[in-house]
Design a protein around this motif. Structure first.
Motif, PDB file in Angstrom:
ATOM      1  N   UNK A 255       0.834  -1.211   0.000  1.00 21.98           N
ATOM      2  CA  UNK A 255       0.000   0.000   0.000  1.00 21.98           C
ATOM      3  C   UNK A 255       0.865   1.257   0.000  1.00 21.98           C
ATOM      4  N   UNK A 256       1.972   1.211   0.730  1.00 25.03           N
ATOM      5  CA  UNK A 256       2.846   2.382   0.841  1.00 25.03           C
ATOM      6  C   UNK A 256       3.523   2.727  -0.482  1.00 25.03           C
ATOM      7  N   UNK A 257       3.516   1.796  -1.434  1.00 22.90           N
ATOM      8  CA  UNK A 257       4.116   2.046  -2.751  1.00 22.90           C
ATOM      9  C   UNK A 257       3.200   2.861  -3.666  1.00 22.90           C
ATOM     10  N   UNK A 258       1.943   3.034  -3.262  1.00 18.69           N
ATOM     11  CA  UNK A 258       0.961   3.748  -4.080  1.00 18.69           C
ATOM     12  C   UNK A 258       1.129   5.259  -3.916  1.00 18.69           C
ATOM     13  N   UNK A 259       0.950   5.995  -5.002  1.00 19.40           N
ATOM     14  CA  UNK A 259       0.996   7.464  -4.930  1.00 19.40           C
ATOM     15  C   UNK A 259       0.020   7.983  -3.882  1.00 19.40           C
ATOM     16  N   UNK A 260       0.440   8.985  -3.150  1.00 20.00           N
ATOM     17  CA  UNK A 260      -0.399   9.657  -2.146  1.00 20.00           C
ATOM     18  C   UNK A 260      -0.637   8.841  -0.885  1.00 20.00           C
ATOM     19  N   UNK A 305      -5.356  -1.808  -8.971  1.00 17.42           N
ATOM     20  CA  UNK A 305      -4.742  -1.935 -10.297  1.00 17.42           C
ATOM     21  C   UNK A 305      -3.229  -2.173 -10.237  1.00 17.42           C
ATOM     22  N   UNK A 306      -2.665  -2.110  -9.039  1.00 16.47           N
ATOM     23  CA  UNK A 306      -1.227  -2.310  -8.905  1.00 16.47           C
ATOM     24  C   UNK A 306      -0.417  -1.180  -9.501  1.00 16.47           C
ATOM     25  N   UNK A 307      -0.953   0.040  -9.420  1.00 10.96           N
ATOM     26  CA  UNK A 307      -0.252   1.216  -9.954  1.00 10.96           C
ATOM     27  C   UNK A 307       0.589   1.829  -8.832  1.00 10.96           C
ATOM     28  N   UNK A 308       1.881   1.691  -8.937  1.00 10.08           N
ATOM     29  CA  UNK A 308       2.784   2.176  -7.899  1.00 10.08           C
ATOM     30  C   UNK A 308       3.278   3.595  -8.202  1.00 10.08           C
ATOM     31  N   UNK A 309       3.850   4.202  -7.180  1.00 10.65           N
ATOM     32  CA  UNK A 309       4.447   5.529  -7.336  1.00 10.65           C
ATOM     33  C   UNK A 309       5.584   5.483  -8.369  1.00 10.65           C
ATOM     34  N   UNK A 310       6.380   4.429  -8.323  1.00 14.76           N
ATOM     35  CA  UNK A 310       7.501   4.288  -9.254  1.00 14.76           C
ATOM     36  C   UNK A 310       7.016   4.191 -10.693  1.00 14.76           C
ATOM     37  N   UNK A 311       5.984   3.386 -10.936  1.00 14.40           N
ATOM     38  CA  UNK A 311       5.443   3.260 -12.290  1.00 14.40           C
ATOM     39  C   UNK A 311       4.893   4.596 -12.771  1.00 14.40           C
ATOM     40  N   UNK A 312       4.166   5.293 -11.912  1.00 15.97           N
ATOM     41  CA  UNK A 312       3.595   6.581 -12.290  1.00 15.97           C
ATOM     42  C   UNK A 312       4.684   7.570 -12.667  1.00 15.97           C
ATOM     43  N   UNK A 355       5.583  -2.069 -30.583  1.00 17.18           N
ATOM     44  CA  UNK A 355       6.956  -1.641 -30.285  1.00 17.18           C
ATOM     45  C   UNK A 355       7.085  -0.863 -28.980  1.00 17.18           C
ATOM     46  N   UNK A 356       6.016  -0.778 -28.206  1.00 17.92           N
ATOM     47  CA  UNK A 356       6.097  -0.055 -26.937  1.00 17.92           C
ATOM     48  C   UNK A 356       7.076  -0.740 -25.989  1.00 17.92           C
ATOM     49  N   UNK A 357       7.767   0.051 -25.213  1.00 18.54           N
ATOM     50  CA  UNK A 357       8.774  -0.494 -24.308  1.00 18.54           C
ATOM     51  C   UNK A 357       8.629   0.097 -22.905  1.00 18.54           C
ATOM     52  N   UNK A 358       9.197  -0.586 -21.958  1.00 18.59           N
ATOM     53  CA  UNK A 358       9.348  -0.132 -20.572  1.00 18.59           C
ATOM     54  C   UNK A 358       8.060   0.435 -19.979  1.00 18.59           C
ATOM     55  N   UNK A 363       2.231   0.507 -18.739  1.00 23.11           N
ATOM     56  CA  UNK A 363       1.009   1.298 -18.662  1.00 23.11           C
ATOM     57  C   UNK A 363      -0.118   0.640 -19.450  1.00 23.11           C
ATOM     58  N   UNK A 364       0.198   0.137 -20.630  1.00 26.59           N
ATOM     59  CA  UNK A 364      -0.804  -0.573 -21.439  1.00 26.59           C
ATOM     60  C   UNK A 364      -1.347  -1.777 -20.675  1.00 26.59           C
ATOM     61  N   UNK A 365      -0.464  -2.479 -19.976  1.00 32.79           N
ATOM     62  CA  UNK A 365      -0.900  -3.633 -19.180  1.00 32.79           C
ATOM     63  C   UNK A 365      -1.889  -3.213 -18.095  1.00 32.79           C
ATOM     64  N   UNK A 366      -1.673  -2.044 -17.499  1.00 29.05           N
ATOM     65  CA  UNK A 366      -2.607  -1.543 -16.480  1.00 29.05           C
ATOM     66  C   UNK A 366      -3.937  -1.134 -17.116  1.00 29.05           C
ATOM     67  N   UNK A 367      -3.889  -0.557 -18.323  1.00 29.49           N
ATOM     68  CA  UNK A 367      -5.129  -0.230 -19.043  1.00 29.49           C
ATOM     69  C   UNK A 367      -5.942  -1.499 -19.293  1.00 29.49           C
ATOM     70  N   UNK A 368      -5.246  -2.548 -19.710  1.00 28.87           N
ATOM     71  CA  UNK A 368      -5.928  -3.811 -20.006  1.00 28.87           C
ATOM     72  C   UNK A 368      -6.500  -4.437 -18.742  1.00 28.87           C
ATOM     73  N   UNK A 369      -5.759  -4.362 -17.646  1.00 28.35           N
ATOM     74  CA  UNK A 369      -6.268  -4.879 -16.371  1.00 28.35           C
ATOM     75  C   UNK A 369      -7.498  -4.091 -15.932  1.00 28.35           C
TER      76      UNK A 369
END
Length: 388
Positions: A255-260, A305-312, A355-358, A363-369
């Motif tokens: 939870x602490x990895x999430x933004x805000x 959604x597993x969206x972390x501060x680092x990913x953002x 050809x999307x990378x990194x 991010x696309x994977x999170x959109x799909x989830x």
């Protein structure tokens, strides 16, 4: 003006949105309208009333020429991330001349002046910001007071007085930070963004959603375009158990990895999630004046959604993509207009993103989830780009 853009949620699209699109076309004289629209989850940390493809179709029926999805890593985030993510995409496309947004008050020059001051984050500014945050005021208020404290000048405090003004300021900050040639056009709004009282004619999206929750769909007939009213379904959806399950199974560290999710909020959420079995109850117990309910909902949504501060942060710092949700079939120029000179892929079919990378790929994977979870809760199958 050739192409004017706006950032929207259309949750759902209502008569005030029709006026906004009309303003861009007939007052600003835009030949084409580009909309960056939230996907299936919104900035309130909630699932949208209607799926993203239906809402994109509504936007085109209302006068937009192309609708591009705001990725989930940005759409269910705070105002700064929401705005920066949207402006990064717009600035990467070709041919965007202007950005128009609704405000309760303030004019272009006022937004630009305050945005310039806030973007100049000197050591003195950061020190003053920290001091103000420790007093328990909101982030927007703390930044405003920090600007005043370091003698940047006199600014209009109304620009941080409402969610729409704060978002408008964040759009302006992002445009300036990007060095973008996009001009900003604040448009005066009608009514209160957060008003829960349903009104005939132009009424807030909040009041529309509240009426839907109360089973009062028939009362919305005069507050919505007919094509939106016809598509409305039962709301809210069965997301509570999914969100609560994610909260219960996530560790405090996750939870602490999430933004805000800062200042020990993860401990508060974990402790209270055991005895509060609905999202509504949990949010009510966790939220305080310093930690508003919308912030808690966003944390719970990002955790799901597993969206972390680092990913953002990686997504904000990296080239992204423009996934097209809907296009006006009568406007054959718009796709080529935004694609020409674009520094990011414009995705109209799955192979366009091969050809999307990194960060962009994650991010696309999170959109799909997000789409899969939305489909799980609502029974709505994932759609594809629509020609309207």
């Amino acid at each position: 003006m050739n192409i004017c853009a706006c950032v929207a949620e259309y949750n759902p699209l209502h008569l005030g949105h029709l006026k906004h699109i009309d303003y861009m076309k007939n007052t600003l004289g835009a030949k084409h309208i580009v909309v960056i629209m939230s996907g299936n989850f919104t900035q309130r940390g909630e699932p949208a009333v209607l799926d993203k493809y239906t809402r994109a179709r509504h936007a085109v029926l209302a006068g937009a020429d192309i609708v591009i999805e705001l990725p989930a890593v940005f759409s269910a985030a705070n105002a700064e991330i929401f705005a920066r993510g949207a402006i990064n995409i717009l600035s990467s496309l070709g041919g965007i001349d202007g950005l128009c947004f609704g405000v309760e008050s303030g004019v272009e020059a006022e937004y630009i002046a305050l945005a310039k001051a806030m973007n100049d984050e000197s050591k003195d500014f950061k020190r003053a910001l920290k001091d103000n945050l420790e007093k328990g005021v909101s982030l927007a208020k703390a930044k405003f007071e920090a600007v005043k404290a370091v003698n940047y000048g006199n600014f209009n405090e109304n620009l941080i007085s409402s969610p729409n003004n704060i978002l408008a300021l964040e759009y302006t900050k992002a445009v300036l930070k990007n060095g973008s040639a996009i001009n900003i056009y604040p448009m005066p709004r009608e009514g209160d963004h957060n008003d829960t009282v349903l009104k005939k004619g132009v009424t807030s999206a909040t009041s529309i959603r509240e009426a839907l929750k109360a089973g009062l769909k028939k009362k919305l007939k005069k507050s919505l375009p007919p094509f939106v009213y016809a598509d409305l379904k039962e709301y809210p959806f069965a997301f509570d158990k999914i969100i609560m399950a994610a909260a219960l199974t996530s560790s405090k560290e996750k939870l602490a990895e999430v933004c805000d999710c800062t200042e020990g909020l993860e401990n508060r959420i974990k402790a209270l999630s055991k005895d509060n079995k609905t999202v509504e109850s949990l949010v009510e117990k966790v939220s305080t004046k310093r930690y508003p309910a919308t912030r808690i909902r966003r944390i719970l949504c990002a955790n799901l959604l597993g969206i972390t501060r680092t990913l953002t942060e990686d997504c904000l710092a990296s080239p992204m993509y423009a996934r097209v949700l809907a296009v006006n079939s009568a406007d054959k120029e718009i796709l080529s207009a935004i694609s020409a000179g674009s520094s990011i892929p414009v995705i109209t079919r799955k192979s366009d993103g091969a050809d999307l990378k990194r960060a962009a790929l994650k991010s696309v994977e999170k959109d799909e989830l997000a789409s899969e979870l939305y489909s799980l809760a609502t029974g709505v199958k994932e759609g594809k780009m629509i020609l309207v």
